[in-house]
Design an enzyme around this catalytic site. Structure first.
Site, PDB file in Angstrom:
ATOM      1  CG  HIS A   1      15.564  -5.197 -11.728  1.00  0.00           C
ATOM      2  ND1 HIS A   1      14.289  -5.565 -12.065  1.00  0.00           N
ATOM      3  CD2 HIS A   1      16.377  -5.802 -12.612  1.00  0.00           C
ATOM      4  CE1 HIS A   1      14.333  -6.374 -13.104  1.00  0.00           C
ATOM      5  NE2 HIS A   1      15.589  -6.535 -13.458  1.00  0.00           N
TER       6      HIS A   1
ATOM      7  CE  LYS B   1      15.159 -10.513 -14.561  1.00  0.00           C
ATOM      8  NZ  LYS B   1      15.200  -9.927 -15.905  1.00  0.00           N
TER       9      LYS B   1
ATOM     10  CD  GLU C   1      15.465  -8.557 -21.039  1.00  0.00           C
ATOM     11  OE1 GLU C   1      16.548  -7.962 -21.204  1.00  0.00           O
ATOM     12  OE2 GLU C   1      14.809  -8.493 -19.995  1.00  0.00           O
TER      13      GLU C   1
ATOM     14  NE  ARG D   1      12.735  -4.701 -15.801  1.00  0.00           N
ATOM     15  CZ  ARG D   1      12.419  -6.000 -15.854  1.00  0.00           C
ATOM     16  NH1 ARG D   1      11.192  -6.414 -15.613  1.00  0.00           N
ATOM     17  NH2 ARG D   1      13.332  -6.892 -16.156  1.00  0.00           N
TER      18      ARG D   1
ATOM     19  NE  ARG E   1      13.966  -3.752 -20.846  1.00  0.00           N
ATOM     20  CZ  ARG E   1      14.749  -3.016 -20.055  1.00  0.00           C
ATOM     21  NH1 ARG E   1      15.915  -3.467 -19.690  1.00  0.00           N
ATOM     22  NH2 ARG E   1      14.341  -1.848 -19.609  1.00  0.00           N
TER      23      ARG E   1
HETATM   24  O1  LIG Z   1      16.648  -7.870 -15.515  1.00  0.00           O
HETATM   25  C1  LIG Z   1      17.413  -7.788 -16.454  1.00  0.00           C
HETATM   26  C2  LIG Z   1      18.843  -7.874 -16.274  1.00  0.00           C
HETATM   27  C3  LIG Z   1      19.527  -6.622 -16.799  1.00  0.00           C
HETATM   28  O2  LIG Z   1      19.153  -5.524 -16.003  1.00  0.00           O
HETATM   29  C4  LIG Z   1      21.044  -6.785 -16.636  1.00  0.00           C
HETATM   30  O3  LIG Z   1      21.536  -6.256 -15.647  1.00  0.00           O
HETATM   31  O4  LIG Z   1      21.671  -7.439 -17.455  1.00  0.00           O
HETATM   32  C5  LIG Z   1      19.118  -6.375 -18.240  1.00  0.00           C
HETATM   33  C6  LIG Z   1      17.611  -6.249 -18.361  1.00  0.00           C
HETATM   34  O5  LIG Z   1      17.261  -6.027 -19.716  1.00  0.00           O
HETATM   35  C7  LIG Z   1      16.952  -7.507 -17.832  1.00  0.00           C
HETATM   36  O6  LIG Z   1      15.560  -7.377 -17.868  1.00  0.00           O
END
Ligand SMILES: O=C1C[C@@](O)(C(=O)O)C[C@@H](O)[C@@H]1O
Length: 222
Positions: free
Chosen positions: A121, A147, A32, A62, A34
């Site tokens: 989240h 997610k 991923e 994000r 960022r």
């Molecule tokens: O959504 C997620 C999961 C995450 O927040 C984690 O808890 O590992 C890490 C973030 O970079 C990713 O976008």
């Protein structure tokens, strides 16, 4: 069964991304990136530098309202999300709240057949099971790749995030909890059907993240 990982990279320059990506791709199925850790003007260059590997990259931009670092305004963020979409990455992570608010973006990403990962989240707590299930139902209107990540303050919170796999239907569900109490769910989600788990190269990008080496050691146990 091979349990898969996705290394989160949060670097501050395009060259650093390229260097770290090379290491991460050797160790992990997916990476991923960022993009929100970069300055806006560095993002186009970064995309050019890593474009040949984008078929294994989850792209994330994000906003601060969702725990990210993106420093520009929302209009700029939407424009960059569209730019990333042009590169057709493995997955483009877009927040449920962004898609809900911005039907023009949603339409655009649909028209370009962008592979979307719709994300949500909670950095403080874990909602009730009923709330979580409702959220997933709403999120899955935007994509099959869903997610949902909460913060666990108890073992029960982590368990609630894992229970969601039993009702995932046709969704590719990634559901686990952040924080110390949630760490177990970052491993167990793999055994319950998560396509991968988020890991670091050593320095956690989110609370409770294991390193890729730690997760490999555990999932290789017989
Ligand atoms: O959504 C997620 C999961 C995450 O927040 C984690 O808890 O590992 C890490 C973030 O970079 C990713 O976008």
């Amino acid at each position: 069964m091979k349990y898969k990982t996705c290394v989160s990279i949060a670097e501050k320059t395009p060259n650093k991304i390229k260097q770290t990506l090379k290491i991460a791709l050797k160790k992990s199925d997916f990476v991923e990136v960022r993009f929100d850790f970069l300055k806006i003007e560095q993002i186009p260059e970064s995309l050019e530098l890593i474009k040949k590997d984008l078929n294994r990259i989850v792209c994330t931009l994000r906003p601060k309202t969702e725990g990210g670092k993106f420093s520009g305004n929302e209009k700029e963020r939407i424009a960059i999300l569209k730019l990333i979409a042009e590169y057709n990455p493995f997955l483009l992570d877009v927040e449920f709240n962004t898609l809900k608010k911005n039907s023009a973006l949603t339409k655009y990403l649909k028209s370009t057949k962008t592979k979307l990962l719709v994300s949500w989240h909670d950095f403080k707590k874990t909602p009730t099971s009923a709330e979580l299930k409702k959220k997933i139902a709403q999120m899955s209107k935007f994509s099959n790749n869903v997610k949902i990540v909460s913060t666990a303050n108890s073992t029960d919170d982590a368990t609630r995030m894992l229970e969601l796999y039993s009702k995932k239907g046709k969704n590719n569900l990634i559901s686990f909890a952040m924080g110390d109490m949630g760490r177990i769910s970052r491993i167990l989600c793999l055994y319950l059907g998560s396509p991968y788990t988020y890991v670091s190269l050593g320095k956690a990008v989110a609370p409770g993240q294991f390193s890729v080496d730690e997760v490999k050691k555990i999932t290789n146990l017989k």
